[in-house]
Design an enzyme around this catalytic site. Structure first.
Site, PDB file in Angstrom:
ATOM      1  N   CYS A 192       0.843  -1.197   0.000  1.00  0.00           N
ATOM      2  CA  CYS A 192       0.000   0.000   0.000  1.00  0.00           C
ATOM      3  C   CYS A 192       0.885   1.257   0.000  1.00  0.00           C
ATOM      4  CB  CYS A 192      -0.956  -0.045   1.185  1.00  0.00           C
ATOM      5  SG  CYS A 192      -2.235   1.245   1.167  1.00  0.00           S
ATOM      6  N   LEU A 193       0.707   2.173   0.947  1.00  0.00           N
ATOM      7  CA  LEU A 193       1.524   3.387   0.975  1.00  0.00           C
ATOM      8  C   LEU A 193       3.005   3.057   1.119  1.00  0.00           C
ATOM      9  CD1 LEU A 193      -0.554   5.706   3.357  1.00  0.00           C
ATOM     10  CD2 LEU A 193      -0.783   5.389   0.903  1.00  0.00           C
TER      11      LEU A 193
END
Length: 564
Positions: free
Chosen positions: A295-296
């Protein structure tokens, strides 16, 4: 300050952003007589369909419905909804929902972002009045109330009061206490081998006599705790990798406070990814690293990899991205909460607090899936009087973290709004971090039902790089699709590799051409990593370096994971 105070009343949503969207919709709808005539015609025909169905169902109770719920809408699945008058309420609601979809889409001249916001707001408003949420219109609630003599409503009231009390005292939801890191979850043996102000680096103990020479570094998202990838022993990706002969390192992010308000994205890159690579280099000198980001964390790792490629830093052996976006031109439903007006509002709120609260982010995610995360829980816990059983993934989801003011403002502005990374304008140390410079083999994973990082957005990595890209599209959502241990029933995925200089297909063409497989994609990835590692196995490395800043300290999961 005014914006920050207003945010307390609106839950962090910008009234100006919603007003602009509503004005855009109303002005353009008022200026489109053809669209209004079309809506009037659709409304009359839907009434006709409803009345015709009502007449046919009176003659034959087995008559098919005139409209079915959308895929994934499970509110009316029970057979009790097929009986009158509940069937009529269901059909009327679904037709009304369909009409409002028509009313908020394809209005000539309307800005696409404003269209999405208005459609989202209309959907939220309609869901409030869904028959499934109204006690006297829901046959399942009525049946439970009749058979229990109203005990379900009393128990639901107790559940509600308990939840309100826990929220008021900043306590986690009921059942989370049964999934404590280091006891029931995050129990893979390991040590903290490095710590700075922003991260603890965990090194996991070997589970095999010999290991692959190149270690794996996992960079999780900083919005949640790292142990999404080390849940219960049966579904821990970390434990799986260790059992396959990998040496695994994982970053555990600090939970920032108001004192960390000035931390930037570059601090997260330097004190996070780069500091972890330095520590691994001290523990395993001369070994390249399989970088893995979720994800991030995957977005940050791709920025770091691009900057390393620009500087001729060759410490990475490969790059793996789980549900991580590098092009934010189509970022999914989170874009509903991100525009210039909303960013100004968030910026003011974060400036006042010094961070974006975990509750604010949790609220946004709940709104995106309100039927599953809000209304179904209201019905199940408060009206049916039952408690939704807590599982490890739900407990982890309740264990969120804050994000510092400056870093998150930069992230939203530079990536979501300005899309600097995909455009080659994201600067690191004054030089562009161009993804085209990455020459490492890439492995990327998208999930079919991801509302945070839609797989077609993740797939755009193909168009931004000129290297081998193996892409996997797996069943499940943003979290459940990644936590996909071997042996779980119903798992499937598609996989295909684009060689360097090979042809790029669009996402839909790729989906048709990719090879479908049953089972867990973890096994596909493990084989991919092994093929890109040195063929000779080696003795396991030491746990840290005694007498240095990389000396083994606390047992995993460390201390940062417990910060509230």
């Amino acid at each position: 300050m005014r914006e920050a105070l207003t945010a307390r009343l609106t839950g962090g949503l910008s009234p100006a952003s919603l007003a602009l969207s509503m004005m855009d919709w109303s002005i353009h709808l008022a200026s489109a007589p053809g669209k209004r005539m079309e809506l009037a015609d659709k409304g009359m025909r839907k009434w006709g369909r409803l009345l015709a169905w009502l007449a046919s169902s009176a003659m034959s109770p087995e008559a098919p419905p005139c409209i079915e719920p959308l895929p994934g809408d499970n509110r009316f699945r029970d057979e009790a909804w097929r009986r009158q008058p509940f069937a009529f309420l269901t059909q009327a609601f679904l037709l009304n929902q369909q009409w409002w979809h028509n009313a908020t889409h394809d209005v000539p001249g309307m800005t696409p972002h404003h269209q999405d916001v208005v459609a989202f707001a209309a959907r939220q408003w309609l869901d409030i009045f869904s028959p499934s949420n109204i006690p006297f219109a829901n046959p399942q609630i009525l049946e439970r109330t009749f058979h229990s003599g109203g005990a379900n409503l009393l128990q639901g009231a107790r559940n509600w009061m308990e939840d309100v009390s826990r929220q008021a005292h900043n306590q986690p939801p009921v059942g989370v206490e049964d999934f404590t890191p280091g006891r029931q979850v995050a129990v893979t043996p390991g040590k903290v081998v490095f710590r700075n102000h922003l991260i603890e680096l965990l090194q996991y103990a070997p589970a095999t006599g010999q290991v692959l020479a190149e270690p794996v570094l996992i960079v999780p998202a900083w919005i949640m705790k790292y142990y999404i990838l080390d849940l219960s022993p049966g579904n821990s990706l970390v434990r799986y990798l260790v059992s396959r002969g990998h040496t695994v390192f994982c970053i555990s992010w600090r939970n920032p406070s108001a004192a960390d308000r000035e931390l930037t994205m570059d601090d997260y890159r330097e004190m996070g990814v780069m500091a972890a690579l330095e520590a691994i280099g001290a523990i395993m000198p001369g070994r390249k690293v399989h970088g893995t980001g979720y994800c991030l964390g995957g977005t940050l790792l791709s920025i770091a990899a691009a900057a390393m490629a620009q500087a001729d830093d060759d410490r990475l052996a490969s790059l793996t991205l789980f549900a991580a976006q590098t092009d934010f031109s189509e970022p999914g439903e989170l874009a509903l909460f991100i525009d210039h007006s909303q960013l100004h509002f968030l910026d003011s709120m974060m400036w006042n607090r010094g961070y974006l609260s975990s509750g604010q982010m949790a609220g946004a995610f709940q709104l995106l899936r309100s039927n599953d995360l809000v209304w179904s829980r209201l019905v199940h816990d408060y009206l049916m009087g039952e408690r939704t059983p807590m599982i490890d993934l739900m407990a982890w989801n309740a264990d969120s973290t804050r994000m510092p003011y400056r870093m998150h403002a930069e992230y939203l502005q530079r990536l979501y709004l300005d899309n600097e990374l995909a455009a080659g304008r994201f600067l690191v140390n004054g030089r562009p971090a161009a993804l085209q410079n990455i020459r490492l083999p890439l492995f990327a994973v998208g999930t079919e039902r991801d509302h945070v990082a839609p797989w077609r957005s993740v797939y755009k990595l193909h168009f931004l790089t000129d290297t081998d890209v193996t892409f996997v599209l797996t069943s499940g959502g943003h979290n459940a699709g990644i936590v996909s241990e071997p042996g779980r029933a119903g798992r499937r995925f598609r996989v295909a590799t684009k060689p360097q200089h090979g042809k790029c297909l669009d996402a839909d063409a790729w989906s048709q051409a990719a090879i479908p497989k049953q089972g867990s994609w973890w096994e596909e990835w493990a084989g991919w990593l092994a093929a890109r590692s040195s063929p000779e196995l080696v003795a396991p490395p030491p746990m840290g370096v005694p007498g240095t800043i990389h000396a083994p300290a606390e047992d995993a999961p460390g201390t940062y994971v417990f910060q509230r």
